[in-house]
Motif scaffolding. Structure first.
Motif, PDB file in Angstrom:
ATOM      1  N   LYS A   5      -2.719  -9.394  -8.367  1.00  0.00           N
ATOM      2  CA  LYS A   5      -1.575  -8.718  -7.767  1.00  0.00           C
ATOM      3  C   LYS A   5      -0.770  -9.712  -6.929  1.00  0.00           C
ATOM      4  N   THR A   6      -1.464 -10.565  -6.194  1.00  0.00           N
ATOM      5  CA  THR A   6      -0.767 -11.547  -5.371  1.00  0.00           C
ATOM      6  C   THR A   6       0.085 -12.459  -6.241  1.00  0.00           C
ATOM      7  N   THR A  23       3.145 -10.318  -7.406  1.00  0.00           N
ATOM      8  CA  THR A  23       4.153  -9.987  -6.410  1.00  0.00           C
ATOM      9  C   THR A  23       4.817 -11.234  -5.849  1.00  0.00           C
ATOM     10  N   ALA A  28       6.105  -2.830  -8.632  1.00  0.00           N
ATOM     11  CA  ALA A  28       5.182  -3.208  -7.565  1.00  0.00           C
ATOM     12  C   ALA A  28       4.409  -1.978  -7.085  1.00  0.00           C
ATOM     13  N   ILE A  51       1.732  -1.180  -9.580  1.00  0.00           N
ATOM     14  CA  ILE A  51       0.627  -2.134  -9.465  1.00  0.00           C
ATOM     15  C   ILE A  51      -0.242  -1.747  -8.274  1.00  0.00           C
ATOM     16  N   ASP A  52       0.420  -1.347  -7.191  1.00  0.00           N
ATOM     17  CA  ASP A  52      -0.309  -0.916  -6.006  1.00  0.00           C
ATOM     18  C   ASP A  52      -1.221   0.257  -6.303  1.00  0.00           C
ATOM     19  N   GLY A  61      -4.035  -0.713  -8.356  1.00  0.00           N
ATOM     20  CA  GLY A  61      -4.974  -1.459  -7.527  1.00  0.00           C
ATOM     21  C   GLY A  61      -5.858  -0.529  -6.718  1.00  0.00           C
TER      22      GLY A  61
END
Ligand SMILES: Nc1ncnc2c1ncn2[C@@H]1O[C@H](COP(=O)(O)OP(=O)(O)OP(=O)(O)O)[C@@H](O)[C@H]1O
Ligand SMILES: [Mg+2]
Lengths: 844, 219
Positions: free
Chosen positions: A492-493, A496, A712, A715-716, A719
């Motif tokens: 994810k990092t 983003t 995003a 994705i959050d 996650g």
């Protein structure tokens, strides 16, 4: 003695092993059953709602108008009582009287549509009708975003239309309607707005209501329609297909979670292997006594296999109960990816499957160990020391194959893809191997730090090094858990950061499409006045692929057979029209992988075919090779070209790009629309959007910034759910650690007693145990974190084609939490042992 | 007097009942003495030994080691007593299975913080004729060899007292004899106080003095 009472006695006699074994397996099975239950809930909800989702039994759709003769052809084959209704869908910008604008999806309906389900509106509830009226219904967020109220007007195309009502419940809502909310109107109204003519993408649909048909009959009708309408541009789907289509994201999500669930199962299998092995080792005397009493090896083996199968079933039962708690939680998370709420349901089939899986897993994983009973000779009773004579010859190692194969099959079933499932299995296997081969040697390196000659350190290291199997099992259990929990945040990092990197300056703010050819010039001068340069402008031509190397593309047959995700996608792709473009140079972020890019403009006089450049991944999906001849149909005209290069496109530049590019000089005169991207600073974004919509009402605008935010957000959400599953994995890992320390406590009683008798103080003994756990936790965590970095690197490099970015917070937090947890476990399992007087040593 | 008990009693609580195992025992051991303790099974021999070795505390009465009462010692002092002043040999050897013979023998020295633990342990293993098996693990050694390691472990830090509870109970006659031979030689050589628990009257007779226990009392 009957088998039952014998089993009962036997199980009671080893209750601590039985409890650990069952719980261990149950934890692993829980996640799997929960995911299976989630999948079942999705399937069930879909099958209940699919007719309402489509609003019909069957639909025929295309990106071009479906002709009257085509319609008649299929209508003739239908029974008398069948009905049909036209529906058209398209995207467009709309604005209110205040100069605010946004993109919406227009759904224009006619006739009796929807045949199933009802569109409920605020004022009129279910009774509302829109037919024969020049009004629209809008999703509430449109009113909210544009600052409008019911009965205000909305400019749609050339017309100002009354917002008569707000849609409260739209059974055909899809994920896409979350990005572009919907307005409903009648087809007559749509025609008056003048939008159909200016749009590049309009979905023309005819929905059929065929009363009293079974699903099988519908499939037959669908096949028949496919034969009658051979144009690959026409897609025919049943309500079942469209339900599945709607649930696609939720299903992908479910598949993805399934893989995490398998990791949990993998960990508990490792734990269970350790337990059965330790158990056998500790039972060597009992077994030998059975043998010496005349029980045969095969009888004992059979007896134990029945027993472990029973334990597996009990585990599965417990897991089923546990998953009852987990499923609603997962459903909540999955609802983010589903346009309609999922209903909890668990079928008897799922439970039966779980029980069978429990029994099989248990038997398969225990077999390699139990089968070794045959190496046991009762004469060990006469010998002083007693170690179980495990023999790992080829045949014994091969007996692990059933459990591996079973796990591999589970991977394939979960991933519904040979590639993903295989990759996952491979990575899990590889990570385990890495942990086995490098974790232990790392520990050895640690043991070299003799400078700190503290006794507890020395004892801790020695204990770990000399108990290779339990140490390695612990390392694996923690390492894999840490890997799984860290992997998602790492990826994810990377993603983003890519969005928000300094390169962001290159990401456009708006994506304009549906620009007509004669609007390009005015648009350019319009923007120039505002000092906004056009980043990229590209022509877009609608085309259909008709043949590859003169072999015609077949229209996909309908089938109910379980298809892998790849097959499903390939079928979808083949039936689809394509957007082509042409240009003479490569864009920023593009790269030629094979062949060479176009050399200049195509010379009509030459005998050579025009050149084509294809994005490599796309070519692979359609199975197109270099130098293949592709024939396209563009507005009735056949145009042929030859593939001369494969490109790779960096997706995160958000530049408009096309899978298929033609050499300039071929398509210039084909009917086309244009795409453009512009970059506008934040303050004037709204204003510019509104002005473009006012001046060029037919041009659609996608706000790329908002799109990125939305991605995003997904994705959050993803996650979050994955973290839950990863936490379950960690739990399995911790449980393995717990089992190991619990099972070792017998050994530890003697060890602690002896240390005490030899005059070691409690502090030294305690800290040696603490250090043992700490060492394993730290080394395993470091490996897990390192592996997650490595995987992130591979993902970034090979899949996203971006620079990997690393995040330190999650690794540090997991490390700290794990240290606390494992210390607590070690304290908890050893607590009692420290109270025991060293005298017990002499008694034993 | 190196070790002396006064009114030593021990009882175990078993639910409602309490089982009186040792009853008002008064015995003394002088320095360098060898004493055997005999008695029928369940007469309390092992219990006595565990009290003398500071492995558990008596219900009443006291034990004095070199005029210092064990009852008055702090936990730390008791630990130190076990570490420095005594060595114990068990019937079941009680070697740590994950340590080599050498490491097992070196344990008391390590606990006492001796920087040359390994060297000294090596020396001692040579003494008990195990120099060729130093790096073997207990499960690779025979019973007799295991007990030799245990003997080395009991002697290696030169304690003042050696306790042995049926040291040959798990061994065959031949091995038994050679182990006892070794033990008595070492005791002789290092002039230690030796307290031996045994069933074997012949063995008991090799000690300078025999204490016979019967139902928790000295006879
Ligand atoms: N922890 C305990 N709890 C209860 N009773 C105990 C405990 N330890 C020993 N006993 C009892 O105390 C009595 C004496 O035990 P001890 O081990 O001292 O006998 P022993 O003389 O060494 O016998 P043996 O020759 O068989 O080794 C026995 O009856 C035994 O059951
Ligand atoms: Mg005894």
């Amino acid at each position: 003695m009957s088998l039952f009472s014998f089993l009962k006695k036997d199980i009671i006699g080893k209750l601590s092993f039985v409890r650990l074994f069952i719980l261990n397996l149950a934890l692993g099975l829980t996640s799997l059953i929960a995911i299976e239950g989630l999948g079942g809930s999705i399937r069930n909800t879909i099958s209940q709602r699919s007719k309402a989702i489509l609003g019909a039994d069957l639909t025929v759709s295309a990106r071009r108008p479906i002709s009257e003769s085509e319609l008649q052809k299929v209508v003739e084959t239908l029974p008398e009582n069948a009905k049909y209704a036209h529906v058209k869908e398209l995207y467009s910008m709309v604005r209110g009287e205040k100069p605010n604008s946004r993109m919406v999806q227009i759904k224009a309906i006619s006739g009796d549509f929807p045949f199933y389900g009802t569109i409920k509106t605020e004022k009129n509830g279910e009774a509302a009708t829109i037919k024969n009226k020049q009004i629209i219904w809008a999703y509430p967020e449109i009113l909210f975003q544009l600052g409008l109220e019911v009965n205000n007007k909305l400019k749609v195309g050339d017309m100002w239309l009354d917002i008569a009502d707000v849609v409260n419940d739209d059974p055909s809502a899809a994920i896409s309607t979350q990005m572009a909310p919907r307005i409903f109107m009648s087809i007559d109204t749509l025609k008056k707005t003048g939008l159909i003519k200016q749009r590049s993408i309009v979905r023309h649909k005819i929905h059929f209501h065929i009363p009293n048909t079974t699903e099988d009959e519908l499939e037959t009708i669908k096949d028949q329609f496919n034969i009658l309408l051979p144009d690959p541009d026409i897609r025919i789907s049943t309500h079942k297909d469209s339900g599945e289509q709607t649930a696609r994201l939720a299903n992908y999500f479910n598949d993805f979670l399934g893989l995490t669930a398998l990791s949990a199962l993998f960990l508990s299998i490792i734990g269970a292997c350790y337990l059965i092995r330790s158990f056998l080792a500790s039972k060597i005397h009992d077994l030998a006594i059975f043998l010496s009493l005349g029980l045969s090896h095969t009888k004992i083996l059979r007896f134990y296999l029945i027993e472990v199968a029973l334990l597996g079933v009990v585990s599965a039962l417990i897991a089923t109960i546990l998953s009852w708690v987990l499923i609603p939680l997962l459903i909540n998370l999955t609802n983010e990816f589903s346009p309609f709420p999922l209903e909890f349901s668990i079928t008897y089939g799922t439970i039966a499957l779980a029980l069978a899986a429990g029994a099989l897993t248990s038997v398969f994983l225990c077999y390699p160990f139990l089968s070794q009973i045959k190496f046991l000779n009762p004469n060990i009773l006469l010998k002083e020391k007693s170690e179980f004579p495990f023999q790992w010859k080829l045949k014994q190692v091969l007996s692990f194959i059933p459990i591996l194969v079973m796990f591999f099959i589970l991977c394939l079933i979960q991933a519904k893809s040979l590639k993903t499932g295989g990759l996952f299995f491979g990575l899990l296997f590889l990570s385990s191997v890495l942990l086995i081969f490098f974790g232990f040697p790392t520990l050895k390196i640690f043991s070299q730090f003799k400078s700190s000659s503290a006794l507890s350190w020395k004892w801790a290291v020695r204990f770990l090094l000399r108990h290779k199997i339990s140490t390695t099992t612990s390392l694996m259990a923690i390492g894999l858990g840490v890997l799984l929990i860290n992997f998602i945040p790492q990826v994810k990092t990377t993603l983003t950061t890519e969005f928000e990197s300094p390169n962001k300056s290159k990401v456009p703010s708006f994506f304009l499409f549906d620009i007509q050819s004669d609007q390009m010039q005015p648009l350019e001068s319009f923007l120039e006045k505002k000092d906004i340069p056009i980043n990229i402008a590209a022509p877009m031509i609608r085309a259909k692929l008709i043949s590859v190397n003169d072999i015609a593309f077949e229209k996909g047959k309908s089938s109910n057979e379980a298809m892998t995700r790849e097959e499903e996608r390939e079928r979808r792709m083949r039936n689809r029209g394509f957007n082509l473009s042409f240009r003479g140079e490569l864009l920023n972020g593009e790269e030629i992988l094979k062949g060479r890019f176009f050399k200049g403009t195509w010379d009509e006089a030459s005998s050579k075919l025009p050149e084509i450049s294809i994005v490599e991944s796309f070519a692979k999906r359609l199975d197109i090779k270099m130098n293949d001849k592709l024939k396209f149909l563009i507005q009735g005209l056949e145009i042929e070209g030859v593939v001369t290069s494969f490109r790779k496109v960096k997706w995160n530049t958000f530049n408009p790009n096309f899978f298929i590019l033609f050499q300039p000089g071929v398509l210039e005169f084909a009917p086309k629309t244009h795409l453009a991207t512009i970059k506008v600073n934040k303050q004037s974004r709204n204003m510019v959007q509104n002005e473009i919509v006012n001046t060029f009402p037919n041009v659609s605008i996608i706000d790329v910034t908002r799109l990125i935010e939305k991605i995003a957000y997904y994705i959050d959400q993803m996650g979050d759910a994955l973290r839950w599953m990863a936490a379950l994995c960690i739990l399995c890992g911790l449980f393995v650690i717990f089992s190991i320390s619990y099972f070792q406590s017998n050994k530890n009683i003697n060890q602690i007693g002896l240390y005490k008798a030899l005059g070691a103080n409690n502090q030294t003994i305690r800290s040696s145990f603490s250090l043992q756990t700490l060492l394993v936790t730290i080394i395993a965590s470091l490996f897990g974190i390192l592996l997650s970095f490595l995987l992130n690197f591979c993902f970034a490099y090979f899949i996203f084609d971006s620079i990997p970015q690393f995040e330190w917070e999650t690794p540090l937090v997991t490390l700290v939490i794990l240290i606390i947890l494992t210390q607590a476990i070690s304290f908890f399992t050893l607590r009692k042992l420290f109270k025991i007087s060293p005298r017990t040593l002499i008694n034993s | 007097m190196i070790l002396q008990t006064t009114n030593l009693s021990m009882s175990y609580q078993q639910g409602e009942n309490s089982l009186q195992v040792l009853n008002d025992i008064q015995i003394q051991f002088s320095e360098g003495e060898t004493v055997s303790i005999t008695g029928t099974s369940g007469s309390g021999k092992t219990t006595l030994l565990s009290l003398l070795a500071g492995l558990e505390s008596p219900t009443s009465g006291d034990i004095k080691f070199q005029d210092k009462s064990l009852a008055s010692m702090s936990l730390e002092e008791i630990t130190k007593y076990r570490a420095k002043d005594i060595g114990i040999i068990f019937q079941q050897f009680h070697l740590l299975p994950h340590l080599t013979a050498l490491e097992n023998a070196a344990l008391p020295l390590e606990i006492n913080g001796d920087p040359n633990a390994e060297e000294k342990a090596k020396e001692f293993l040579t003494h008990v004729k195990l120099d060729h098996r130093m790096h073997h693990f207990p499960n690779q050694l025979s019973g007799g060899e295991c007990q030799r390691v245990a003997i080395a472990r009991a002697f290696v830090h030169s304690p003042k007292l050696i306790f042995a509870d049926e040291p040959t109970g798990n061994l065959d006659q031949g091995t038994s004899n050679s182990i006892m031979e070794l033990l008595f030689n070492l005791i002789d050589q290092y002039k230690m106080t030796f307290i031996l628990i045994t069933h074997d009257l012949e063995l008991a007779a090799r000690c300078e003095r025999t204490i016979h226990l019967k139902a928790g009392k000295v006879q």
